[in-house]
Design a protein around this motif. Structure first.
Motif, PDB file in Angstrom:
ATOM      1  N   TYR A 273       0.832  -1.194   0.000  1.00 50.58           N
ATOM      2  CA  TYR A 273       0.000   0.000   0.000  1.00 50.58           C
ATOM      3  C   TYR A 273       0.871   1.250   0.000  1.00 50.58           C
ATOM      4  O   TYR A 273       2.018   1.224   0.461  1.00 50.58           O
ATOM      5  CB  TYR A 273      -0.896   0.054   1.251  1.00 50.58           C
ATOM      6  N   ASP A 274       0.287   2.351  -0.478  1.00 52.99           N
ATOM      7  CA  ASP A 274       0.982   3.628  -0.332  1.00 52.99           C
ATOM      8  C   ASP A 274       0.716   4.165   1.082  1.00 52.99           C
ATOM      9  O   ASP A 274      -0.056   3.556   1.847  1.00 52.99           O
ATOM     10  CB  ASP A 274       0.546   4.609  -1.429  1.00 52.99           C
ATOM     11  N   PRO A 275       1.339   5.282   1.476  1.00 50.90           N
ATOM     12  CA  PRO A 275       1.165   5.772   2.861  1.00 50.90           C
ATOM     13  C   PRO A 275      -0.266   6.111   3.234  1.00 50.90           C
ATOM     14  O   PRO A 275      -0.605   6.163   4.422  1.00 50.90           O
ATOM     15  CB  PRO A 275       2.054   7.032   2.877  1.00 50.90           C
ATOM     16  N   GLU A 276      -1.141   6.336   2.228  1.00 48.90           N
ATOM     17  CA  GLU A 276      -2.547   6.639   2.519  1.00 48.90           C
ATOM     18  C   GLU A 276      -3.414   5.379   2.568  1.00 48.90           C
ATOM     19  O   GLU A 276      -4.633   5.462   2.695  1.00 48.90           O
ATOM     20  CB  GLU A 276      -3.111   7.593   1.457  1.00 48.90           C
ATOM     21  N   GLY A 277      -2.790   4.200   2.432  1.00 50.80           N
ATOM     22  CA  GLY A 277      -3.535   2.949   2.494  1.00 50.80           C
ATOM     23  C   GLY A 277      -4.190   2.545   1.203  1.00 50.80           C
ATOM     24  O   GLY A 277      -5.092   1.699   1.198  1.00 50.80           O
ATOM     25  N   ARG A 278      -3.740   3.109   0.083  1.00 50.70           N
ATOM     26  CA  ARG A 278      -4.314   2.763  -1.215  1.00 50.70           C
ATOM     27  C   ARG A 278      -3.393   1.811  -1.960  1.00 50.70           C
ATOM     28  O   ARG A 278      -2.177   1.805  -1.753  1.00 50.70           O
ATOM     29  CB  ARG A 278      -4.523   4.029  -2.053  1.00 50.70           C
ATOM     30  N   LEU A 279      -3.987   1.018  -2.852  1.00 52.79           N
ATOM     31  CA  LEU A 279      -3.194   0.146  -3.700  1.00 52.79           C
ATOM     32  C   LEU A 279      -2.359   0.981  -4.659  1.00 52.79           C
ATOM     33  O   LEU A 279      -2.759   2.063  -5.071  1.00 52.79           O
ATOM     34  CB  LEU A 279      -4.103  -0.793  -4.484  1.00 52.79           C
ATOM     35  N   VAL A 280      -1.190   0.460  -5.023  1.00 49.52           N
ATOM     36  CA  VAL A 280      -0.262   1.200  -5.875  1.00 49.52           C
ATOM     37  C   VAL A 280      -0.391   0.709  -7.313  1.00 49.52           C
ATOM     38  O   VAL A 280      -0.219  -0.483  -7.593  1.00 49.52           O
ATOM     39  CB  VAL A 280       1.190   1.023  -5.383  1.00 49.52           C
ATOM     40  N   ALA A 281      -0.695   1.621  -8.219  1.00 50.08           N
ATOM     41  CA  ALA A 281      -0.820   1.261  -9.628  1.00 50.08           C
ATOM     42  C   ALA A 281       0.554   0.946 -10.217  1.00 50.08           C
ATOM     43  O   ALA A 281       1.552   1.597  -9.886  1.00 50.08           O
ATOM     44  CB  ALA A 281      -1.468   2.406 -10.398  1.00 50.08           C
ATOM     45  N   ASN A 282       0.614  -0.081 -11.058  1.00 51.85           N
ATOM     46  CA  ASN A 282       1.857  -0.429 -11.730  1.00 51.85           C
ATOM     47  C   ASN A 282       1.531  -1.188 -13.012  1.00 51.85           C
ATOM     48  O   ASN A 282       0.422  -1.691 -13.182  1.00 51.85           O
ATOM     49  CB  ASN A 282       2.771  -1.256 -10.822  1.00 51.85           C
ATOM     50  N   SER A 283       2.505  -1.269 -13.905  1.00 52.27           N
ATOM     51  CA  SER A 283       2.271  -1.868 -15.219  1.00 52.27           C
ATOM     52  C   SER A 283       1.959  -3.355 -15.137  1.00 52.27           C
ATOM     53  O   SER A 283       1.287  -3.911 -16.010  1.00 52.27           O
ATOM     54  CB  SER A 283       3.487  -1.651 -16.129  1.00 52.27           C
ATOM     55  N   ALA A 284       2.458  -4.024 -14.097  1.00 52.59           N
ATOM     56  CA  ALA A 284       2.214  -5.456 -13.947  1.00 52.59           C
ATOM     57  C   ALA A 284       0.839  -5.763 -13.358  1.00 52.59           C
ATOM     58  O   ALA A 284       0.415  -6.919 -13.333  1.00 52.59           O
ATOM     59  CB  ALA A 284       3.289  -6.089 -13.070  1.00 52.59           C
ATOM     60  N   GLN A 285       0.142  -4.719 -12.855  1.00 56.23           N
ATOM     61  CA  GLN A 285      -1.175  -4.879 -12.240  1.00 56.23           C
ATOM     62  C   GLN A 285      -1.139  -5.904 -11.100  1.00 56.23           C
ATOM     63  O   GLN A 285      -2.054  -6.699 -10.918  1.00 56.23           O
ATOM     64  CB  GLN A 285      -2.231  -5.275 -13.274  1.00 56.23           C
TER      65      GLN A 285
ATOM     66  N   LEU B 188       3.803  -2.671   3.897  1.00 59.01           N
ATOM     67  CA  LEU B 188       3.403  -4.046   3.596  1.00 59.01           C
ATOM     68  C   LEU B 188       2.437  -4.535   4.663  1.00 59.01           C
ATOM     69  O   LEU B 188       2.614  -4.247   5.858  1.00 59.01           O
ATOM     70  CB  LEU B 188       4.618  -4.968   3.551  1.00 59.01           C
ATOM     71  N   MET B 189       1.421  -5.262   4.226  1.00 60.04           N
ATOM     72  CA  MET B 189       0.447  -5.848   5.155  1.00 60.04           C
ATOM     73  C   MET B 189       0.385  -7.351   4.920  1.00 60.04           C
ATOM     74  O   MET B 189       0.082  -7.803   3.819  1.00 60.04           O
ATOM     75  CB  MET B 189      -0.939  -5.234   4.939  1.00 60.04           C
ATOM     76  N   LEU B 190       0.709  -8.120   5.960  1.00 59.58           N
ATOM     77  CA  LEU B 190       0.603  -9.586   5.918  1.00 59.58           C
ATOM     78  C   LEU B 190      -0.619  -9.984   6.721  1.00 59.58           C
ATOM     79  O   LEU B 190      -0.720  -9.653   7.909  1.00 59.58           O
ATOM     80  CB  LEU B 190       1.859 -10.236   6.505  1.00 59.58           C
ATOM     81  N   ARG B 191      -1.546 -10.710   6.083  1.00 58.14           N
ATOM     82  CA  ARG B 191      -2.770 -11.132   6.755  1.00 58.14           C
ATOM     83  C   ARG B 191      -2.824 -12.647   6.800  1.00 58.14           C
ATOM     84  O   ARG B 191      -2.631 -13.310   5.775  1.00 58.14           O
ATOM     85  CB  ARG B 191      -4.003 -10.576   6.031  1.00 58.14           C
ATOM     86  N   LEU B 192      -3.107 -13.180   7.957  1.00 56.84           N
ATOM     87  CA  LEU B 192      -3.176 -14.625   8.165  1.00 56.84           C
ATOM     88  C   LEU B 192      -4.622 -15.017   8.446  1.00 56.84           C
ATOM     89  O   LEU B 192      -5.260 -14.470   9.344  1.00 56.84           O
ATOM     90  CB  LEU B 192      -2.300 -15.039   9.352  1.00 56.84           C
ATOM     91  N   TYR B 193      -5.129 -15.980   7.680  1.00 56.06           N
ATOM     92  CA  TYR B 193      -6.495 -16.462   7.846  1.00 56.06           C
ATOM     93  C   TYR B 193      -6.476 -17.871   8.448  1.00 56.06           C
ATOM     94  O   TYR B 193      -5.647 -18.702   8.045  1.00 56.06           O
ATOM     95  CB  TYR B 193      -7.218 -16.515   6.496  1.00 56.06           C
ATOM     96  N   ASP B 194      -7.405 -18.120   9.347  1.00 55.31           N
ATOM     97  CA  ASP B 194      -7.510 -19.436   9.987  1.00 55.31           C
ATOM     98  C   ASP B 194      -6.152 -19.841  10.543  1.00 55.31           C
ATOM     99  O   ASP B 194      -5.520 -20.802  10.115  1.00 55.31           O
ATOM    100  CB  ASP B 194      -8.010 -20.487   8.996  1.00 55.31           C
ATOM    101  N   THR B 195      -5.705 -19.106  11.552  1.00 51.02           N
ATOM    102  CA  THR B 195      -4.368 -19.280  12.112  1.00 51.02           C
ATOM    103  C   THR B 195      -4.434 -19.357  13.628  1.00 51.02           C
ATOM    104  O   THR B 195      -5.300 -18.719  14.242  1.00 51.02           O
ATOM    105  CB  THR B 195      -3.459 -18.115  11.696  1.00 51.02           C
ATOM    106  N   PRO B 196      -3.524 -20.108  14.258  1.00 48.86           N
ATOM    107  CA  PRO B 196      -3.477 -20.130  15.717  1.00 48.86           C
ATOM    108  C   PRO B 196      -2.807 -18.888  16.303  1.00 48.86           C
ATOM    109  O   PRO B 196      -2.829 -18.681  17.512  1.00 48.86           O
ATOM    110  CB  PRO B 196      -2.644 -21.389  16.016  1.00 48.86           C
ATOM    111  N   VAL B 197      -2.183 -18.062  15.468  1.00 53.13           N
ATOM    112  CA  VAL B 197      -1.520 -16.860  15.947  1.00 53.13           C
ATOM    113  C   VAL B 197      -2.560 -15.880  16.464  1.00 53.13           C
ATOM    114  O   VAL B 197      -3.599 -15.661  15.838  1.00 53.13           O
ATOM    115  CB  VAL B 197      -0.706 -16.206  14.811  1.00 53.13           C
ATOM    116  N   GLY B 198      -2.295 -15.291  17.622  1.00 56.30           N
ATOM    117  CA  GLY B 198      -3.226 -14.344  18.213  1.00 56.30           C
ATOM    118  C   GLY B 198      -2.573 -13.573  19.326  1.00 56.30           C
ATOM    119  O   GLY B 198      -1.344 -13.484  19.419  1.00 56.30           O
ATOM    120  N   VAL B 199      -3.393 -13.025  20.206  1.00 56.86           N
ATOM    121  CA  VAL B 199      -2.853 -12.189  21.281  1.00 56.86           C
ATOM    122  C   VAL B 199      -2.009 -12.992  22.251  1.00 56.86           C
ATOM    123  O   VAL B 199      -1.181 -12.431  22.961  1.00 56.86           O
ATOM    124  CB  VAL B 199      -4.005 -11.494  22.049  1.00 56.86           C
TER     125      VAL B 199
END
Length: 295
Positions: free
Chosen positions: A212-224, A265-276
């Motif tokens: 993401y850019d600093p405003e939380g938006r996706l960054v446009a690029n030629s590779a899409q 960079l944002m890493l998101r984990l789905y259905d994971t034992p990782v938590g607080v």
């Protein structure tokens, strides 16, 4: 100066349409309460509903194999995929409803043959290999076509597509997210530099990495390309991976930055034992981030 020969209602409509076109030219989002031309609204309803129908009908050939999948692991993966497609369809129906179309009306149009969907889902899945073909070719092509829709002009549709591609923040009931705006040495992530993200992720059924850019938006690029998922990443024999984050094309897993000065960079984990309750790096090994070169 007002042209007296033109009805006032037409003059107002022309002014509104001119402002609408100016907003589109400025890449501004159009929201449900904003004025929009009737043709724009009609086209959106047709496109969004056709997309939603395709997601729902797309469940059918895969759902046919849930009870016949060759292993329990593949059964669980297929069940999750069908469930995700149902959720994607609901996102899209909700986006269409913001334009004044009811979900019941849209479904009736599909059932009566007055609305279209992707006809490829009419083909039978006679073997388990057909399921792999759908995942590899059909879904792969769909993702490439749908990524640009994350930046479409109609806000609810764009947000539904961002959710569709796994780029919306997950709720605490769905998973956890990790955010990084610096490398391991504490240097800000610079889109003009070459950055290497390497290692493994904590245990998770599915994960996404998005830039993401600093405003939380996706960054446009030629590779899409704005990110990677755990299903498409190229790994080594030990399960580890390397992602090259750079402005110019790199071999292997390349995540383009578009050359912007700062990003996160944002890493998101789905259905994971990782938590607080996860306390140490050993409990949840995270990939390393290092800047390996700058111009």
């Amino acid at each position: 100066m007002v042209d007296q020969s033109v009805p006032e209602s037409l003059q107002v409509s022309a002014e509104l349409e001119a402002e609408f076109e100016a907003r589109i030219a400025r890449d501004e989002m159009i929201e449900p309460r904003d004025w929009m031309p009737d043709a724009y609204r009609k086209t959106l309803v047709r496109q969004i509903s056709q997309h939603a129908h395709s997601e729902i009908v797309g469940m059918l050939p895969e759902g046919n194999w849930i009870t016949r999948a060759p292993t329990l692991r593949r059964k669980a993966a297929l069940l999750a995929k069908v469930q995700d497609e149902c959720g994607h369809g609901l996102y899209l129906y909700a986006a269409a409803e913001t334009l004044g179309a009811s979900r019941e009306e849209l479904v009736d149009l599909m059932l009566t043959g007055k609305a279209k969907y992707s006809s490829i889902f009419n083909y039978p899945t006679l073997t388990w290999a057909d399921i792999g073909t759908i995942g590899w070719l059909v879904d792969g092509a769909a993702i490439m076509n749908q990524i640009p829709l994350c930046r479409c002009s109609y806000g609810p549709y764009a947000r539904a597509m961002v959710a569709r591609t796994g780029e919306l923040p997950v709720g605490s009931g769905d998973g956890v997210a990790f955010y990084a705006s610096t490398d391991d040495a504490g240097q800000p992530l610079d889109g003009r530099c070459d950055v290497l993200l390497s290692g493994t992720t904590p245990q998770a059924r599915f994960w996404t990495l998005t830039l993401y850019d600093p405003e939380g938006r996706l960054v446009a690029n030629s590779a899409q390309r704005q990110g990677f998922t755990s299903q498409e990443i190229v790994r080594g024999s030990d399960g580890a991976f390397e992602i090259r984050i750079a402005a110019r094309s790199r071999s292997g897993n390349w995540l383009p930055t578009g050359g912007i000065e700062r990003y996160a960079l944002m890493l998101r984990l789905y259905d994971t034992p990782v938590g607080v309750a996860t306390r140490t790096q050993r409990d949840a090994p995270m990939p390393s981030i290092s800047t390996v070169g700058c111009p």
